[in-house]
Scaffold this active site. Structure first.
Site, PDB file in Angstrom:
ATOM      1  N   ASP A 351       0.878  -1.171   0.000  1.00 37.24           N
ATOM      2  CA  ASP A 351       0.000   0.000   0.000  1.00 37.24           C
ATOM      3  C   ASP A 351       0.913   1.218   0.000  1.00 37.24           C
ATOM      4  O   ASP A 351       1.256   1.751   1.048  1.00 37.24           O
ATOM      5  CB  ASP A 351      -0.892  -0.043   1.239  1.00 37.24           C
ATOM      6  CG  ASP A 351      -1.842   1.136   1.321  1.00 37.24           C
ATOM      7  OD1 ASP A 351      -1.985   1.848   0.307  1.00 37.24           O
ATOM      8  OD2 ASP A 351      -2.438   1.355   2.390  1.00 37.24           O
ATOM      9  N   CYS A 404      -4.209   4.847  -2.618  1.00 39.27           N
ATOM     10  CA  CYS A 404      -5.419   5.631  -2.365  1.00 39.27           C
ATOM     11  C   CYS A 404      -5.407   6.805  -3.335  1.00 39.27           C
ATOM     12  O   CYS A 404      -5.454   7.965  -2.940  1.00 39.27           O
ATOM     13  CB  CYS A 404      -5.466   6.106  -0.921  1.00 39.27           C
ATOM     14  SG  CYS A 404      -7.059   6.862  -0.516  1.00 39.27           S
TER      15      CYS A 404
END
Length: 466
Positions: A351, A404
């Site tokens: 991530d 994100c």
């Protein structure tokens, strides 16, 4: 000689306490680089604001920061000199007043008067005349009328940038992602989808919780006032907002605050088929640890190793893992320089640090703080972390590359560049790992959207080591 006794002095009008707190938070964000959500939460606690006062203060802060660039375009037409010549603290006051006049149900007379009083208290009497004159000029038009006045009609993206309060470069990046990315809009619908996305990006996000499997149940969160989530089996939503820390499961670490999109990408990694051993999982960029805690609660009789380069964020990871059973490890280190042998893990989450353009709903200041150069500068780190993740997973194991951000240069471009240099890894179709979730496009990678899924704009590419 004049009588200066207190009874003969002009009464001192105190500024509204809620507006004063909001203004001070905005100053922390614009002048000191503070994060709006953290600064606001602390300010609300320190000022002991709750209920309607806390909600009003939150809208003042988040709304002003969210619409900052658009309000500057209006103010530029209302101030007799360039905005760059205004003191920053005065400009923030004008933005705060503009938000009340154009985007909140605040009486114009009351809004102007309160801002003049706040100006007198914070900046002195001589600034009040300018604030009064400018805000009265702003109050003469509605939001739509101001947009029609300043937004370019011959530039569709430029018009949307003003009308929906996003920097033009962000609007252009979203258009690219919707036109030629995972979950792209149907041909001919790109313009409609882009406007829907920008509108959704301006809606305050709901507080979403995760019941960490094995130590909490969604039913416990529902009993505490939440409602079940839409897509994740572990999600619950505080529909009316409020402090999640009041819920015992959250306070104890058995549950946490986590966007449903963030939950879905972690669940997808945990659900992918892996033959053979499946006891060693790695979170390569773990801080602050929400995904780490969910993965640790899903690893079957095994161990999660969480890596985070910053000590204070590593402590946040440890805090998130405190209620999860098992011998999980948190390492302070650089994920691009592994200290473990190649092929040590069965599943790896990468991530990676990114622009955060997928979370603009909950980080209103980020849209004006980020620049196109940030995307360029992050690219080498993103590629290096994905390279490290693939090297760290064993043959037959899987890697989830997650951002994100929907920006194409942070999603498919990174994956294509890394896989183009390797012959030992390939992209797999991840859509089956999102059961019940609609509008996932043609795959193989996944892009979630605020306007389609009600989540942050999370991206996932599932990669298998061969």
């Amino acid at each position: 000689m004049s009588d200066r006794s207190p009874r003969n002095r002009a009464p001192q009008v105190r500024p509204d306490r809620v507006r004063r707190v909001a203004y001070q938070v905005i100053r922390q964000v614009t002048a000191e680089g503070a994060y709006a959500n953290l600064a606001l939460n602390k300010a609300l606690r320190d000022a002991r604001l709750s209920g309607r006062d806390a909600a009003f203060c939150t809208e003042l802060v988040h709304g002003t920061l969210r619409w900052q660039g658009t309000y500057d375009a209006f103010l530029a037409r209302s101030v007799s000199r360039p905005l760059a010549d205004l003191d920053p603290e005065l400009l923030d006051l004008l933005r705060l007043g503009t938000h009340q006049l154009l985007n909140m149900r605040v009486d114009s007379y009351a809004a102007v008067n309160e801002m003049v009083t706040l100006t007198r208290s914070e900046l002195g009497q001589k600034r009040t005349g300018l604030v009064n004159a400018v805000l009265r000029k702003i109050s003469q038009r509605s939001l739509d009328q101001w947009i029609d006045t300043v937004a370019p009609r011959d530039d569709s993206l430029g018009f949307l940038a003003i009308a929906e309060a996003h920097p033009p470069w962000v609007v252009a990046a979203f258009e690219r992602a919707l036109s030629d990315g995972p979950g792209a809009a149907p041909p001919g619908d790109e313009a409609v989808e882009l406007e829907r996305l920008l509108i959704a990006d301006n809606e305050p996000p709901r507080v979403t919780l995760v019941a960490r499997p094995g130590v909490a149940e969604v039913e416990e969160l529902v009993a505490a006032g939440a409602a079940p989530g839409r897509w994740s089996p572990y999600a619950a939503v505080l529909e009316g907002g409020g402090d999640p820390g009041r819920i015992d499961a959250v306070a104890s670490g058995r549950a946490g605050v986590q966007d449903e999109g963030s939950q879905l990408v972690a669940i997808a990694l945990a659900s992918a088929k892996v033959d053979g051993d499946d006891a060693n999982w790695l979170d390569l960029c773990a801080g602050p640890g929400g995904k780490s805690a969910l993965l640790a609660s899903l690893v079957p009789d095994g161990q999660l190793t969480a890596v985070e380069p910053l000590k204070h964020r590593a402590e946040l990871v440890r805090s998130n893992l405190r209620a999860i059973p098992g011998d999980h490890k948190v390492l302070v280190g650089d994920g691009t320089k592994p200290t473990w042998p190649a092929g040590s893990f069965d599943r790896v989450l990468a991530d990676v640090p990114c622009s955060g353009l997928g979370a603009l709903r909950r980080r209103p200041e980020a849209r004006w703080r980020r620049t196109p150069e940030d995307v360029v500068e992050l690219r080498p780190l993103q590629e290096a972390l994905l390279e490290s993740a693939i090297t760290s997973v064993r043959p037959g194991g899987v890697v989830a590359y997650v951002t994100c951000s929907p920006h194409p240069d942070e999603t498919r471009a990174v994956v294509d560049a890394v896989l183009g240099r390797r012959s030992d890894a390939s992209l797999e179709d991840a859509r089956a790992l999102f059961p019940g979730v609609p509008d996932l496009g043609d795959g193989p990678d996944i892009q979630l959207w605020p306007h389609l899924h009600g989540t942050d704009a999370m991206y996932l590419a599932l990669i298998r080591r061969s």
